[in-house]
Design a protein around this motif. Structure first.
Motif, PDB file in Angstrom:
ATOM      1  N   ARG A 161      -7.750  30.588  33.023  1.00  0.00           N
ATOM      2  CA  ARG A 161      -7.713  29.675  33.994  1.00  0.00           C
ATOM      3  C   ARG A 161      -5.919  29.419  34.330  1.00  0.00           C
ATOM      4  O   ARG A 161      -5.447  29.809  33.301  1.00  0.00           O
ATOM      5  CB  ARG A 161      -7.917  28.272  33.645  1.00  0.00           C
ATOM      6  CG  ARG A 161      -9.403  28.262  33.356  1.00  0.00           C
ATOM      7  CD  ARG A 161      -9.933  26.851  32.954  1.00  0.00           C
ATOM      8  NE  ARG A 161     -11.329  26.682  32.961  1.00  0.00           N
ATOM      9  CZ  ARG A 161     -12.201  26.396  33.851  1.00  0.00           C
ATOM     10  NH1 ARG A 161     -11.855  26.454  35.171  1.00  0.00           N
ATOM     11  NH2 ARG A 161     -13.594  26.566  33.635  1.00  0.00           N
ATOM     12  N   PRO A 162      -5.431  29.426  35.340  1.00  0.00           N
ATOM     13  CA  PRO A 162      -3.969  29.354  35.591  1.00  0.00           C
ATOM     14  C   PRO A 162      -3.483  27.990  34.976  1.00  0.00           C
ATOM     15  O   PRO A 162      -4.179  27.017  34.819  1.00  0.00           O
ATOM     16  CB  PRO A 162      -3.833  29.200  37.290  1.00  0.00           C
ATOM     17  CG  PRO A 162      -5.392  28.678  37.576  1.00  0.00           C
ATOM     18  CD  PRO A 162      -6.521  29.208  36.632  1.00  0.00           C
ATOM     19  N   LEU A 163      -1.915  27.992  34.966  1.00  0.00           N
ATOM     20  CA  LEU A 163      -1.746  26.882  34.258  1.00  0.00           C
ATOM     21  C   LEU A 163      -1.649  25.479  34.713  1.00  0.00           C
ATOM     22  O   LEU A 163      -1.983  24.565  34.543  1.00  0.00           O
ATOM     23  CB  LEU A 163      -0.083  27.278  34.060  1.00  0.00           C
ATOM     24  CG  LEU A 163       1.013  26.120  33.494  1.00  0.00           C
ATOM     25  CD1 LEU A 163       0.425  25.819  32.095  1.00  0.00           C
ATOM     26  CD2 LEU A 163       2.233  26.633  33.696  1.00  0.00           C
ATOM     27  N   SER A 164      -1.768  25.854  36.167  1.00  0.00           N
ATOM     28  CA  SER A 164      -1.937  24.490  37.372  1.00  0.00           C
ATOM     29  C   SER A 164      -3.335  23.855  37.023  1.00  0.00           C
ATOM     30  O   SER A 164      -3.332  22.510  37.184  1.00  0.00           O
ATOM     31  CB  SER A 164      -2.061  25.183  38.750  1.00  0.00           C
ATOM     32  OG  SER A 164      -2.976  25.975  38.802  1.00  0.00           O
ATOM     33  N   PHE A 165      -4.300  24.278  36.507  1.00  0.00           N
ATOM     34  CA  PHE A 165      -5.745  23.985  36.149  1.00  0.00           C
ATOM     35  C   PHE A 165      -5.252  22.926  35.153  1.00  0.00           C
ATOM     36  O   PHE A 165      -5.811  21.632  35.082  1.00  0.00           O
ATOM     37  CB  PHE A 165      -6.733  24.855  35.805  1.00  0.00           C
ATOM     38  CG  PHE A 165      -7.998  24.212  35.302  1.00  0.00           C
ATOM     39  CD1 PHE A 165      -8.883  23.773  36.128  1.00  0.00           C
ATOM     40  CD2 PHE A 165      -8.240  24.058  34.043  1.00  0.00           C
ATOM     41  CE1 PHE A 165      -9.969  23.333  35.521  1.00  0.00           C
ATOM     42  CE2 PHE A 165      -9.214  23.604  33.335  1.00  0.00           C
ATOM     43  CZ  PHE A 165     -10.179  23.488  34.023  1.00  0.00           C
ATOM     44  N   TYR A 166      -4.480  23.294  33.989  1.00  0.00           N
ATOM     45  CA  TYR A 166      -4.359  22.412  32.701  1.00  0.00           C
ATOM     46  C   TYR A 166      -3.528  21.217  33.180  1.00  0.00           C
ATOM     47  O   TYR A 166      -3.704  20.190  32.562  1.00  0.00           O
ATOM     48  CB  TYR A 166      -3.860  23.432  31.600  1.00  0.00           C
ATOM     49  CG  TYR A 166      -4.909  24.261  31.035  1.00  0.00           C
ATOM     50  CD1 TYR A 166      -5.925  23.893  30.208  1.00  0.00           C
ATOM     51  CD2 TYR A 166      -4.519  25.636  31.421  1.00  0.00           C
ATOM     52  CE1 TYR A 166      -6.777  24.928  30.082  1.00  0.00           C
ATOM     53  CE2 TYR A 166      -5.473  26.678  31.145  1.00  0.00           C
ATOM     54  CZ  TYR A 166      -6.632  26.224  30.292  1.00  0.00           C
ATOM     55  OH  TYR A 166      -7.701  27.135  30.107  1.00  0.00           O
TER      56      TYR A 166
END
Length: 300
Positions: free
Chosen positions: A5-10
């Motif tokens: 998952r991309p950092l933006s998801f977290y």
């Protein structure tokens, strides 16, 4: 290879988690602190675990009769719920056809949504004060004994108070029913008419089962909005306060977890109403689906 998952998801998940904590954290805190022991305070850490403050709440909070205020709010909320459902459905049916003054009536009905609640409450209180003066003048002119000796005010829980709450709940109910009927397929009614159903039979056996879940939702809105209403009740409720008004007064005098116990009880009532409404909505949808399947099998 499975991509991570991309950092933006977290980042967004963390923001959402903080939002949920901000939204429900105070309610959870009140719930936990209401179960403190007799020596408990208003902040953490907790001092023991018990139902002491609920027992004290049940016994009464000094000069304030919380039990009576609770039942007054409950009865008023139920009446508001029923009237909101009934008037909203009737208005939704009426606005399906054009009639003179339709737009003016619509904007008048929803105008209270943009009016400050305290202004609405003051306006209703002023109207009833003028009505009181007229009734007292009539009693003096005609020498009506019960007016001169016993009459104090026409304001009351199910008069001015009910009207004040309906000015808040009705616009929401109207907007919901307008949206429901806007996407309602009239061919169902036409089919019922072709089979010989009257207007009432068409509404009772065709329209109402289809919109039933939405009507329950309108009732849920009506009850919950009435249950915790303060601003519109403050000037127009009459001599007997509702539970939110009593609670507002107690926040300046009560300095024990008893006030948290009261908050837990009122929240539990709201959750019970929400869960009951959701259960009814699910039941209505299931019945509608089962009836649709039976009708389809009958055609086959």
């Amino acid at each position: 290879m499975r991509e991570g998952r991309p950092l933006s998801f977290y980042v967004l998940a963390a923001v959402f988690g903080l939002f949920v904590l901000f939204l429900y954290g105070p309610t959870l805190t009140i719930f936990v602190l209401s179960f403190q022991g007799p020596q408990g305070g208003l902040t953490f850490p907790m001092n023991g675990i018990s139902t002491f403050w609920f027992e004290k709440l049940w016994a009464g909070m000094g000069v304030v009769d919380i039990g009576a205020a609770f039942w007054r709010s409950l009865k008023l909320g139920l009446v508001v719920m029923v009237l909101t459902m009934a008037f909203s459905v009737m208005a939704g049916l009426a606005f399906r056809r054009r009639f003179p003054g339709q737009s003016a009536l619509f904007y008048t009905a929803i105008a209270s949504l943009i009016m400050p609640s305290i202004v609405v409450s003051l306006g209703i209180a002023l109207e009833f004060r003028l009505l009181d003066e007229a009734i007292k003048a009539l009693g003096e002119s005609w020498d009506i004994a019960w007016i001169n000796d016993e009459f104090t005010t026409a304001m009351g829980l199910f008069r001015s108070g009910l009207g004040a709450h309906l000015t808040w709940t009705m616009p929401f109910g109207l907007l919901i029913m307008f949206a429901v009927f806007n996407r309602f397929d009239r061919r169902y009614e036409e089919a019922a008419r072709d089979l010989g159903a009257s207007s009432w039979q068409s509404f009772r056996h065709v329209v109402l089962p289809i919109i039933g879940a939405s009507v329950v939702g309108v009732g849920l809105f009506g009850f919950t909005l009435s249950w915790d209403e303060i601003a519109r009740s403050s000037q127009a409720i009459g001599e007997q306060n509702t539970l939110p008004l009593e609670l507002q007064g107690l926040t300046t005098t009560v300095t024990t977890p008893e006030i948290y116990a009261l908050g837990t009880v009122t929240t539990a009532v709201s959750l019970a109403v929400v869960l009951t409404a959701l259960g009814l909505m699910a039941l209505l949808r299931r019945r509608r689906g089962r009836h649709g399947m039976d009708a389809g099998q009958g055609l086959v």
